[in-house]
Design a protein around this motif. Structure first.
Motif, PDB file in Angstrom:
ATOM      1  N   ALA A   1      -0.312 -20.846   0.758  1.00 27.81           N
ATOM      2  CA  ALA A   1      -1.514 -21.674   0.651  1.00 27.81           C
ATOM      3  C   ALA A   1      -2.692 -20.875   0.107  1.00 27.81           C
ATOM      4  O   ALA A   1      -3.479 -21.385  -0.704  1.00 27.81           O
ATOM      5  CB  ALA A   1      -1.855 -22.262   2.020  1.00 27.81           C
ATOM      6  N   ILE A   2      -2.830 -19.620   0.517  1.00 25.53           N
ATOM      7  CA  ILE A   2      -3.984 -18.834   0.099  1.00 25.53           C
ATOM      8  C   ILE A   2      -3.937 -18.529  -1.391  1.00 25.53           C
ATOM      9  O   ILE A   2      -4.968 -18.494  -2.077  1.00 25.53           O
ATOM     10  CB  ILE A   2      -4.122 -17.537   0.930  1.00 25.53           C
ATOM     11  N   ASP A   3      -2.729 -18.328  -1.947  1.00 23.69           N
ATOM     12  CA  ASP A   3      -2.621 -18.095  -3.385  1.00 23.69           C
ATOM     13  C   ASP A   3      -2.797 -19.392  -4.171  1.00 23.69           C
ATOM     14  O   ASP A   3      -3.350 -19.389  -5.279  1.00 23.69           O
ATOM     15  CB  ASP A   3      -1.278 -17.441  -3.715  1.00 23.69           C
ATOM     16  N   LEU A   4      -2.361 -20.497  -3.613  1.00 24.10           N
ATOM     17  CA  LEU A   4      -2.576 -21.788  -4.265  1.00 24.10           C
ATOM     18  C   LEU A   4      -4.072 -22.087  -4.365  1.00 24.10           C
ATOM     19  O   LEU A   4      -4.538 -22.667  -5.354  1.00 24.10           O
ATOM     20  CB  LEU A   4      -1.870 -22.901  -3.490  1.00 24.10           C
ATOM     21  N   ALA A   5      -4.829 -21.647  -3.367  1.00 26.58           N
ATOM     22  CA  ALA A   5      -6.285 -21.862  -3.398  1.00 26.58           C
ATOM     23  C   ALA A   5      -6.915 -21.186  -4.608  1.00 26.58           C
ATOM     24  O   ALA A   5      -7.952 -21.640  -5.116  1.00 26.58           O
ATOM     25  CB  ALA A   5      -6.912 -21.337  -2.110  1.00 26.58           C
ATOM     26  N   LYS A   6      -6.294 -20.134  -5.092  1.00 25.80           N
ATOM     27  CA  LYS A   6      -6.848 -19.425  -6.248  1.00 25.80           C
ATOM     28  C   LYS A   6      -6.673 -20.244  -7.533  1.00 25.80           C
ATOM     29  O   LYS A   6      -7.482 -20.115  -8.460  1.00 25.80           O
ATOM     30  CB  LYS A   6      -6.200 -18.047  -6.371  1.00 25.80           C
ATOM     31  N   ILE A   7      -5.651 -21.073  -7.586  1.00 26.46           N
ATOM     32  CA  ILE A   7      -5.513 -21.994  -8.721  1.00 26.46           C
ATOM     33  C   ILE A   7      -6.689 -22.973  -8.708  1.00 26.46           C
ATOM     34  O   ILE A   7      -7.277 -23.286  -9.751  1.00 26.46           O
ATOM     35  CB  ILE A   7      -4.182 -22.759  -8.658  1.00 26.46           C
TER      36      ILE A   7
ATOM     37  N   TYR B   1       0.634 -12.713  -2.608  1.00 21.30           N
ATOM     38  CA  TYR B   1       2.017 -12.727  -2.129  1.00 21.30           C
ATOM     39  C   TYR B   1       3.003 -13.099  -3.234  1.00 21.30           C
ATOM     40  O   TYR B   1       2.643 -13.729  -4.241  1.00 21.30           O
ATOM     41  CB  TYR B   1       2.167 -13.728  -0.976  1.00 21.30           C
ATOM     42  N   ARG B   2       4.220 -12.719  -3.027  1.00 24.15           N
ATOM     43  CA  ARG B   2       5.333 -13.100  -3.892  1.00 24.15           C
ATOM     44  C   ARG B   2       5.531 -14.609  -3.831  1.00 24.15           C
ATOM     45  O   ARG B   2       5.390 -15.227  -2.787  1.00 24.15           O
ATOM     46  CB  ARG B   2       6.596 -12.386  -3.428  1.00 24.15           C
ATOM     47  N   ALA B   3       5.852 -15.205  -4.961  1.00 21.45           N
ATOM     48  CA  ALA B   3       6.202 -16.619  -5.033  1.00 21.45           C
ATOM     49  C   ALA B   3       7.550 -16.738  -5.727  1.00 21.45           C
ATOM     50  O   ALA B   3       8.100 -15.739  -6.213  1.00 21.45           O
ATOM     51  CB  ALA B   3       5.132 -17.392  -5.795  1.00 21.45           C
ATOM     52  N   THR B   4       8.099 -17.935  -5.778  1.00 20.95           N
ATOM     53  CA  THR B   4       9.336 -18.183  -6.522  1.00 20.95           C
ATOM     54  C   THR B   4       9.218 -19.529  -7.232  1.00 20.95           C
ATOM     55  O   THR B   4       8.369 -20.359  -6.884  1.00 20.95           O
ATOM     56  CB  THR B   4      10.579 -18.202  -5.603  1.00 20.95           C
ATOM     57  N   TRP B   5      10.080 -19.722  -8.231  1.00 23.33           N
ATOM     58  CA  TRP B   5      10.174 -21.031  -8.883  1.00 23.33           C
ATOM     59  C   TRP B   5      11.649 -21.413  -8.931  1.00 23.33           C
ATOM     60  O   TRP B   5      12.456 -20.737  -9.558  1.00 23.33           O
ATOM     61  CB  TRP B   5       9.592 -21.005 -10.301  1.00 23.33           C
ATOM     62  N   SER B   6      12.003 -22.467  -8.243  1.00 25.34           N
ATOM     63  CA  SER B   6      13.404 -22.910  -8.158  1.00 25.34           C
ATOM     64  C   SER B   6      13.907 -23.343  -9.526  1.00 25.34           C
ATOM     65  O   SER B   6      13.179 -23.956 -10.313  1.00 25.34           O
ATOM     66  CB  SER B   6      13.539 -24.064  -7.168  1.00 25.34           C
ATOM     67  N   VAL B   7      15.175 -23.018  -9.795  1.00 22.41           N
ATOM     68  CA  VAL B   7      15.821 -23.396 -11.057  1.00 22.41           C
ATOM     69  C   VAL B   7      17.025 -24.281 -10.760  1.00 22.41           C
ATOM     70  O   VAL B   7      17.480 -24.383  -9.606  1.00 22.41           O
ATOM     71  CB  VAL B   7      16.240 -22.160 -11.871  1.00 22.41           C
ATOM     72  N   ASP B   8      17.565 -24.925 -11.807  1.00 23.72           N
ATOM     73  CA  ASP B   8      18.646 -25.891 -11.575  1.00 23.72           C
ATOM     74  C   ASP B   8      19.934 -25.221 -11.117  1.00 23.72           C
ATOM     75  O   ASP B   8      20.597 -25.694 -10.210  1.00 23.72           O
ATOM     76  CB  ASP B   8      18.879 -26.763 -12.814  1.00 23.72           C
ATOM     77  N   ASP B   9      20.329 -24.116 -11.750  1.00 24.62           N
ATOM     78  CA  ASP B   9      21.493 -23.360 -11.275  1.00 24.62           C
ATOM     79  C   ASP B   9      21.442 -21.955 -11.867  1.00 24.62           C
ATOM     80  O   ASP B   9      20.574 -21.629 -12.685  1.00 24.62           O
ATOM     81  CB  ASP B   9      22.814 -24.069 -11.578  1.00 24.62           C
ATOM     82  N   ARG B  10      22.355 -21.105 -11.449  1.00 23.38           N
ATOM     83  CA  ARG B  10      22.333 -19.704 -11.867  1.00 23.38           C
ATOM     84  C   ARG B  10      22.732 -19.527 -13.320  1.00 23.38           C
ATOM     85  O   ARG B  10      22.392 -18.522 -13.944  1.00 23.38           O
ATOM     86  CB  ARG B  10      23.250 -18.878 -10.958  1.00 23.38           C
TER      87      ARG B  10
END
Length: 390
Positions: free
Chosen positions: A269-275, A245-254
């Motif tokens: 959760a299922i993709d985190l299990a792969k880590i 699935y698609r994930a994102t990483w939050s940033v401080d601002d644009r």
């Protein structure tokens, strides 16, 4: 009418001060916080890895004791909690997978401090690829904006940051809107805030869990690779490991787009299990070395003086026990020394070597502790036996 004019400026003031505005509006952090911050998109590829379907009927009848003497089915334990996803995987097979509170398999959640461990993974990859030369490099080598600030930045190494031994005065513990963590989490331009950090101790002297340390590591990776943290994760982990699935990483601002490396990864959760599978297999993914085995080994070998923390991973708790309840020390000699100190008022006699053989003093050892009573015709003596497990 004039007396109401100052009130008209209050919303304008609050809105212009992003930290206060975000803090007042959202207050407590939540797993849906990926909805309130700008982000870097992390896309999966066409090739997806799927865990196999195992014997999922195991937990239909298996009862578990958890914080109570009354054994319950797993779902009966999970459902009253605030859990949103629960997965049990063994030998690459899913034995249990369920979602709660309206969540589905494809829903992402903010992973908060799990992001720190993923940042560490990216640091290891950046070292493997030569973007980062050494963990012993000072942070100023990769974030030159810190030069000319507190002189201790010149002594602060990447390893100090990885092990949470920065020595700075940053405090993760307060939730008020003017606290360090609130300003970092809800504020913009996180590097500007990090440049103002002061030092209470020499770098490396004191272990203190600080999100600011991971924030600096994330910025260092971004500057060294020339890529946003989320895009580096996409290229080096999400695509080659077949994330679903698609994930994102939050940033401080644009404007600054500096990743919240300490908390901002949002994934399923299922993709985190792969880590987890990657670390279980020593950095190898289906025959491909994603990160070096040495980097995985460092994370798996805890520093007792750090409460078991190393390279942005917890391996043992503050009592120096791992998930099996075994005591863990860096070598056999320190094990005997520490356990003797710990139990000196309780036990008089120590049987310390399994099969009367001293383990290799240069290797880390987990220790199972057995206590009991030795009786003879003339005396009764308590004892402790340490069994060293490689």
């Amino acid at each position: 009418m004039k007396r109401f004019i100052p009130l008209a400026f209050i919303p304008i003031f609050i809105t212009s001060c992003t930290t206060l505005y975000r803090g007042a509006r959202y207050w407590d952090a939540d797993i849906t916080d990926h909805q309130i911050f700008p982000f870097t998109e992390i896309n999966p590829g066409d090739s997806v890895f799927h865990f196999a379907e195992g014997n999922t009927s195991i937990f239909d009848t298996l009862k578990i004791s958890y914080r109570t003497d009354t054994a319950k089915l797993l779902n009966q334990i999970i459902e009253p909690s605030s859990t949103h996803a629960f997965i049990v995987i063994r030998n690459d097979s899913i034995l249990f997978e369920n979602y709660y509170e309206g969540y589905q398999r494809s829903d992402i959640s903010t992973l908060f401090s799990v992001s720190k461990s993923v940042t560490s993974l990216l640091m290891g990859i950046a070292i493997d690829e030569g973007y980062i030369e050494s963990v012993d490099d000072p942070i100023t080598k990769y974030i030159p904006e810190l030069k000319g600030k507190d002189p201790n930045f010149e002594k602060l190494t990447l390893q100090h940051l990885l092990d949470m031994r920065s020595g700075t005065n940053y405090n993760d513990g307060s939730s008020n809107p003017f606290s360090h963590i609130a300003k970092l989490y809800y504020g913009t331009n996180q590097l500007a805030k990090l440049k103002r950090l002061k030092f209470e101790h020499e770098p490396g002297e004191v272990h203190n869990y600080q999100s600011s340390s991971t924030a600096l590591l994330g910025i260092a990776i971004e500057k060294a690779t020339g890529k946003e943290l989320g895009k580096y994760l996409e290229e080096k982990v999400w695509l080659p490991m077949g994330m679903e699935y698609r994930a994102t990483w939050s940033v401080d601002d644009r404007r600054h787009r500096s990743a919240k490396a300490y908390c901002g990864l949002n994934a399923t959760a299922i993709d985190l299990a792969k880590i987890g599978r990657l670390y279980l297999n020593k950095g190898v993914w289906n025959g491909k070395q994603i990160v070096s085995k040495e980097w995985i080994k460092r994370a798996e070998t805890p520093i007792v003086e750090n409460d078991g923390y190393r390279n942005q991973w917890w391996s043992i708790d503050a009592n120096a026990t791992d998930s099996l309840g075994s005591y863990y020390f860096p070598d056999s000699l320190s094990a005997v020394r520490n356990m003797t100190e710990l139990y000196k008022n309780k036990y008089k006699h120590y049987l310390v070597w399994k099969d009367e053989q001293a383990p290799d003093a240069t290797k880390p050892w987990r220790i199972v502790v057995y206590t009991g009573t030795f009786r003879s015709d003339t005396y009764e003596e308590q004892y402790m036996r340490l069994i060293f497990v490689d």
